[in-house]
Scaffold this motif. Sequence first.
Motif, PDB file in Angstrom:
ATOM      1  N   ILE A 262       2.750 -67.382 -37.579  1.00  0.00           N
ATOM      2  CA  ILE A 262       1.732 -66.776 -36.734  1.00  0.00           C
ATOM      3  C   ILE A 262       1.406 -65.397 -37.307  1.00  0.00           C
ATOM      4  O   ILE A 262       2.229 -64.779 -37.988  1.00  0.00           O
ATOM      5  CB  ILE A 262       2.164 -66.672 -35.256  1.00  0.00           C
ATOM      6  CG1 ILE A 262       3.449 -65.871 -35.109  1.00  0.00           C
ATOM      7  CG2 ILE A 262       2.314 -68.052 -34.647  1.00  0.00           C
ATOM      8  CD1 ILE A 262       3.882 -65.714 -33.651  1.00  0.00           C
ATOM      9  N   ASP A 263       0.182 -64.921 -37.019  1.00  0.00           N
ATOM     10  CA  ASP A 263      -0.310 -63.672 -37.610  1.00  0.00           C
ATOM     11  C   ASP A 263      -0.223 -62.485 -36.659  1.00  0.00           C
ATOM     12  O   ASP A 263      -0.244 -61.335 -37.106  1.00  0.00           O
ATOM     13  CB  ASP A 263      -1.778 -63.830 -38.023  1.00  0.00           C
ATOM     14  CG  ASP A 263      -2.002 -65.001 -38.950  1.00  0.00           C
ATOM     15  OD1 ASP A 263      -1.245 -65.122 -39.934  1.00  0.00           O
ATOM     16  OD2 ASP A 263      -2.927 -65.804 -38.691  1.00  0.00           O
ATOM     17  N   ALA A 264      -0.169 -62.757 -35.384  1.00  0.00           N
ATOM     18  CA  ALA A 264      -0.164 -61.673 -34.405  1.00  0.00           C
ATOM     19  C   ALA A 264       0.503 -62.166 -33.137  1.00  0.00           C
ATOM     20  O   ALA A 264       0.530 -63.372 -32.860  1.00  0.00           O
ATOM     21  CB  ALA A 264      -1.596 -61.206 -34.104  1.00  0.00           C
ATOM     22  N   VAL A 265       1.026 -61.229 -32.372  1.00  0.00           N
ATOM     23  CA  VAL A 265       1.652 -61.600 -31.111  1.00  0.00           C
ATOM     24  C   VAL A 265       1.546 -60.424 -30.145  1.00  0.00           C
ATOM     25  O   VAL A 265       1.737 -59.264 -30.537  1.00  0.00           O
ATOM     26  CB  VAL A 265       3.124 -62.018 -31.321  1.00  0.00           C
ATOM     27  CG1 VAL A 265       3.979 -60.860 -31.826  1.00  0.00           C
ATOM     28  CG2 VAL A 265       3.722 -62.600 -30.062  1.00  0.00           C
ATOM     29  N   PRO A 266       1.181 -60.684 -28.887  1.00  0.00           N
ATOM     30  CA  PRO A 266       1.204 -59.608 -27.898  1.00  0.00           C
ATOM     31  C   PRO A 266       2.642 -59.257 -27.554  1.00  0.00           C
ATOM     32  O   PRO A 266       3.545 -60.077 -27.704  1.00  0.00           O
ATOM     33  CB  PRO A 266       0.469 -60.206 -26.703  1.00  0.00           C
ATOM     34  CG  PRO A 266       0.673 -61.685 -26.838  1.00  0.00           C
ATOM     35  CD  PRO A 266       0.730 -61.963 -28.305  1.00  0.00           C
ATOM     36  N   VAL A 267       2.831 -58.043 -27.112  1.00  0.00           N
ATOM     37  CA  VAL A 267       4.135 -57.623 -26.638  1.00  0.00           C
ATOM     38  C   VAL A 267       4.121 -57.743 -25.129  1.00  0.00           C
ATOM     39  O   VAL A 267       3.127 -57.442 -24.473  1.00  0.00           O
ATOM     40  CB  VAL A 267       4.449 -56.184 -27.099  1.00  0.00           C
ATOM     41  CG1 VAL A 267       5.788 -55.707 -26.553  1.00  0.00           C
ATOM     42  CG2 VAL A 267       4.444 -56.134 -28.626  1.00  0.00           C
ATOM     43  N   SER A 268       5.230 -58.184 -24.577  1.00  0.00           N
ATOM     44  CA  SER A 268       5.374 -58.568 -23.177  1.00  0.00           C
ATOM     45  C   SER A 268       4.507 -57.718 -22.260  1.00  0.00           C
ATOM     46  O   SER A 268       4.411 -56.507 -22.458  1.00  0.00           O
ATOM     47  CB  SER A 268       6.840 -58.422 -22.773  1.00  0.00           C
ATOM     48  OG  SER A 268       7.057 -58.962 -21.500  1.00  0.00           O
ATOM     49  N   PRO A 269       3.845 -58.345 -21.244  1.00  0.00           N
ATOM     50  CA  PRO A 269       3.987 -59.752 -20.869  1.00  0.00           C
ATOM     51  C   PRO A 269       3.149 -60.686 -21.738  1.00  0.00           C
ATOM     52  O   PRO A 269       2.135 -60.283 -22.283  1.00  0.00           O
ATOM     53  CB  PRO A 269       3.465 -59.770 -19.420  1.00  0.00           C
ATOM     54  CG  PRO A 269       2.470 -58.661 -19.370  1.00  0.00           C
ATOM     55  CD  PRO A 269       2.998 -57.589 -20.281  1.00  0.00           C
ATOM     56  N   GLY A 270       3.620 -61.905 -21.859  1.00  0.00           N
ATOM     57  CA  GLY A 270       2.879 -62.937 -22.560  1.00  0.00           C
ATOM     58  C   GLY A 270       3.245 -63.136 -24.012  1.00  0.00           C
ATOM     59  O   GLY A 270       2.672 -63.988 -24.685  1.00  0.00           O
ATOM     60  N   GLY A 271       4.217 -62.342 -24.510  1.00  0.00           N
ATOM     61  CA  GLY A 271       4.586 -62.492 -25.903  1.00  0.00           C
ATOM     62  C   GLY A 271       6.034 -62.106 -26.123  1.00  0.00           C
ATOM     63  O   GLY A 271       6.893 -62.385 -25.289  1.00  0.00           O
ATOM     64  N   ILE A 272       6.306 -61.451 -27.261  1.00  0.00           N
ATOM     65  CA  ILE A 272       7.666 -60.995 -27.506  1.00  0.00           C
ATOM     66  C   ILE A 272       7.972 -59.813 -26.597  1.00  0.00           C
ATOM     67  O   ILE A 272       7.079 -59.176 -26.052  1.00  0.00           O
ATOM     68  CB  ILE A 272       7.872 -60.604 -28.983  1.00  0.00           C
ATOM     69  CG1 ILE A 272       6.973 -59.417 -29.367  1.00  0.00           C
ATOM     70  CG2 ILE A 272       7.619 -61.789 -29.891  1.00  0.00           C
ATOM     71  CD1 ILE A 272       7.227 -58.885 -30.758  1.00  0.00           C
ATOM     72  N   SER A 273       9.247 -59.526 -26.436  1.00  0.00           N
ATOM     73  CA  SER A 273       9.626 -58.397 -25.598  1.00  0.00           C
ATOM     74  C   SER A 273       9.451 -57.098 -26.375  1.00  0.00           C
ATOM     75  O   SER A 273       9.371 -57.072 -27.603  1.00  0.00           O
ATOM     76  CB  SER A 273      11.085 -58.532 -25.156  1.00  0.00           C
ATOM     77  OG  SER A 273      11.963 -58.333 -26.259  1.00  0.00           O
ATOM     78  N   PHE A 274       9.380 -56.007 -25.639  1.00  0.00           N
ATOM     79  CA  PHE A 274       9.229 -54.700 -26.266  1.00  0.00           C
ATOM     80  C   PHE A 274      10.431 -54.389 -27.156  1.00  0.00           C
ATOM     81  O   PHE A 274      10.287 -53.824 -28.250  1.00  0.00           O
ATOM     82  CB  PHE A 274       9.061 -53.620 -25.192  1.00  0.00           C
ATOM     83  CG  PHE A 274       8.459 -52.342 -25.693  1.00  0.00           C
ATOM     84  CD1 PHE A 274       7.088 -52.186 -25.767  1.00  0.00           C
ATOM     85  CD2 PHE A 274       9.255 -51.284 -26.090  1.00  0.00           C
ATOM     86  CE1 PHE A 274       6.526 -51.003 -26.226  1.00  0.00           C
ATOM     87  CE2 PHE A 274       8.713 -50.093 -26.541  1.00  0.00           C
ATOM     88  CZ  PHE A 274       7.336 -49.951 -26.615  1.00  0.00           C
ATOM     89  N   SER A 275      11.625 -54.764 -26.710  1.00  0.00           N
ATOM     90  CA  SER A 275      12.817 -54.516 -27.518  1.00  0.00           C
ATOM     91  C   SER A 275      12.780 -55.331 -28.799  1.00  0.00           C
ATOM     92  O   SER A 275      13.224 -54.866 -29.858  1.00  0.00           O
ATOM     93  CB  SER A 275      14.077 -54.833 -26.715  1.00  0.00           C
ATOM     94  OG  SER A 275      14.101 -56.183 -26.295  1.00  0.00           O
ATOM     95  N   GLN A 276      12.236 -56.542 -28.737  1.00  0.00           N
ATOM     96  CA  GLN A 276      12.095 -57.335 -29.957  1.00  0.00           C
ATOM     97  C   GLN A 276      11.131 -56.672 -30.932  1.00  0.00           C
ATOM     98  O   GLN A 276      11.363 -56.641 -32.145  1.00  0.00           O
ATOM     99  CB  GLN A 276      11.628 -58.748 -29.613  1.00  0.00           C
ATOM    100  CG  GLN A 276      12.704 -59.617 -28.977  1.00  0.00           C
ATOM    101  CD  GLN A 276      12.156 -60.941 -28.487  1.00  0.00           C
ATOM    102  OE1 GLN A 276      11.071 -61.004 -27.913  1.00  0.00           O
ATOM    103  NE2 GLN A 276      12.905 -62.003 -28.703  1.00  0.00           N
ATOM    104  N   MET A 277      10.035 -56.128 -30.396  1.00  0.00           N
ATOM    105  CA  MET A 277       9.092 -55.418 -31.258  1.00  0.00           C
ATOM    106  C   MET A 277       9.767 -54.227 -31.938  1.00  0.00           C
ATOM    107  O   MET A 277       9.580 -53.979 -33.131  1.00  0.00           O
ATOM    108  CB  MET A 277       7.890 -54.934 -30.455  1.00  0.00           C
ATOM    109  CG  MET A 277       6.846 -54.212 -31.309  1.00  0.00           C
ATOM    110  SD  MET A 277       5.741 -53.141 -30.370  1.00  0.00           S
ATOM    111  CE  MET A 277       6.870 -51.812 -29.928  1.00  0.00           C
ATOM    112  N   LEU A 278      10.564 -53.473 -31.173  1.00  0.00           N
ATOM    113  CA  LEU A 278      11.248 -52.315 -31.750  1.00  0.00           C
ATOM    114  C   LEU A 278      12.208 -52.742 -32.851  1.00  0.00           C
ATOM    115  O   LEU A 278      12.333 -52.061 -33.881  1.00  0.00           O
ATOM    116  CB  LEU A 278      11.984 -51.549 -30.649  1.00  0.00           C
ATOM    117  CG  LEU A 278      11.105 -50.853 -29.602  1.00  0.00           C
ATOM    118  CD1 LEU A 278      11.971 -50.263 -28.493  1.00  0.00           C
ATOM    119  CD2 LEU A 278      10.239 -49.770 -30.247  1.00  0.00           C
TER     120      LEU A 278
END
Length: 556
Positions: A262-278
């Motif tokens: 995948i090329d893009a993902v929203p950060v929660s809600p609806g996607g990965i968690s904020f901690s995962q993004m960090l």
Amino acid sequence: MKMKKALAGALLAATVLASGGVQAQPDKSTLVVGQLQFLTNFHPLIQVNNTKRLVVNYGLRPITAYDENVVNQCVLCDQVPSLQNGLAEVVDNPDGTKGMRVRFTLKQGLSWGDGTPVTTKDVVFTHKMGSDEKIGFSNYNPWSRASSVEVVDDRTFVLVLPEVVSSFASWDQILPVHLEEPIYAANPDAESYTKQSLYNTKPTTPGLWNGSFMLTDYQIGTRLIWEPNPHWPGAKPGLSRVVLSYRDNSSALMQNLLSGEIDAVPVSPGGISFSQMLDIQGQNPDKFSYHIADGTNLERIAMNLDNPILSDVKVREALLLSIDRNAITEALFQGKQMVANGLLSNTSPYYNNGMETYSYDLEKAKALLSEAGWTPGADGICVNGKGDRLTLELATTAGNQTREQIAQVIQSQLSEACVEISTKFVPLQEYNGELARKRQFTGLIMSSIDFSPSTSPRIALGSNRVPNSENKFTGNNFSGYKSEAMDAALDKFDTALSADETKAAWTEIQSTFAQDLPMLPLYFYARAYVSVPDLTDFRQSTYDPLQNFAEEWHRH
């Protein structure tokens, strides 16, 4: 000790997993966006929530929307009405009260995906449905604010408002009369119409969509494919295809992002968690672009105030005092998600610095519970004089790692205040339907709510916005909160025509909210997206859904 263990467990659950797979050569004309929570109802104006708006707005645009500068922009119209440009005016009603007339002109060449022109007939039809109590639209900017629509010509219309409302220039999507009117005529009630609407039976019908993209293919639970609407009169989309690719959980989204699936993902809600993004950002600072801005999306806990335990404001205050929100945001988000004291973040120009706020105070929470008649039993859980246990269920959406983590942390924190919490994680369809909208939860539910600058907080706080069978379960006042003081403050907000009037109304709303605590505010989501670095012109920080401007996105 329990709280520290729970936070440590939450952090462990957020650890980045190893990813596999072979990096494919990128298709610069396509953007694959990872998603959670597949929609089970595609109708744009029924059972509206943040998840739906962030999907449907690729193809069905509102008349107006707020950009990243908090400026209301025409999306389907030529010019935003205002009192200054004369397209909006305050008028005298026959009964001596004040109302408004608001004039719009649709963009030249605006068409549905099947080539049928978008006209004022679509506006009249949408207003008719939006005013029909048997249908029950629940959009954020209700069509029922207008008593009638006066047609000037095929493109120009005047909305007649029986009252002065501050949101007079903000209006949501319109529906295709040539497709939906026969279905509405044959199904004049909410349940049958929703089931038979083409948005749910044949959502790839081109004529359902009037935005820069239209839905061309879908597989339930798996994907949605959006491709350019050949009849869109605005700028040609920079992408030839946007694929929304669904996963069961955020860990799978993260793995697929890292592997290039995948090329893009929203950060929660609806996607990965904020901690995962960090974590991804820490380990892959240059592999992706990190689109991050302060947010207004409030994560909150609604409470069923029909429950005798929760009807006591002392209990509600004790619950909030027992949740260490600062510890949660520090542990899960490195302190980068702002703790919420109410409906508005403290960066808002309308934030009320003088209202009461609630910091973590376990001893004060225990004292309030004691005053309310709850004292610790033999096993540490509070009981009242009748021997009833202080037990509440906390429900939230399944598959959302952040919410599941926080629910477990809150469960641990509240146990230290002698409150027993059982957690329940349910699919989105059940959560948005039977559980929340039909108020079939007995205790607490956790979800988010985001107010566009035009959206009245009445949608979540007004006495007349409690979902029930009489109003076809519209409104987001899931707590069942009713307050004359709040309704009066909301009336002031809804009729405010200046910044000073709006600020004064918000001051009252926030003070009353802080006194009554109809919801427990947790934190504000930062607006965040992770994407491949070649994605440009991505206006992620808009106040209304960024999909309203998706034609601007490019890959270079």
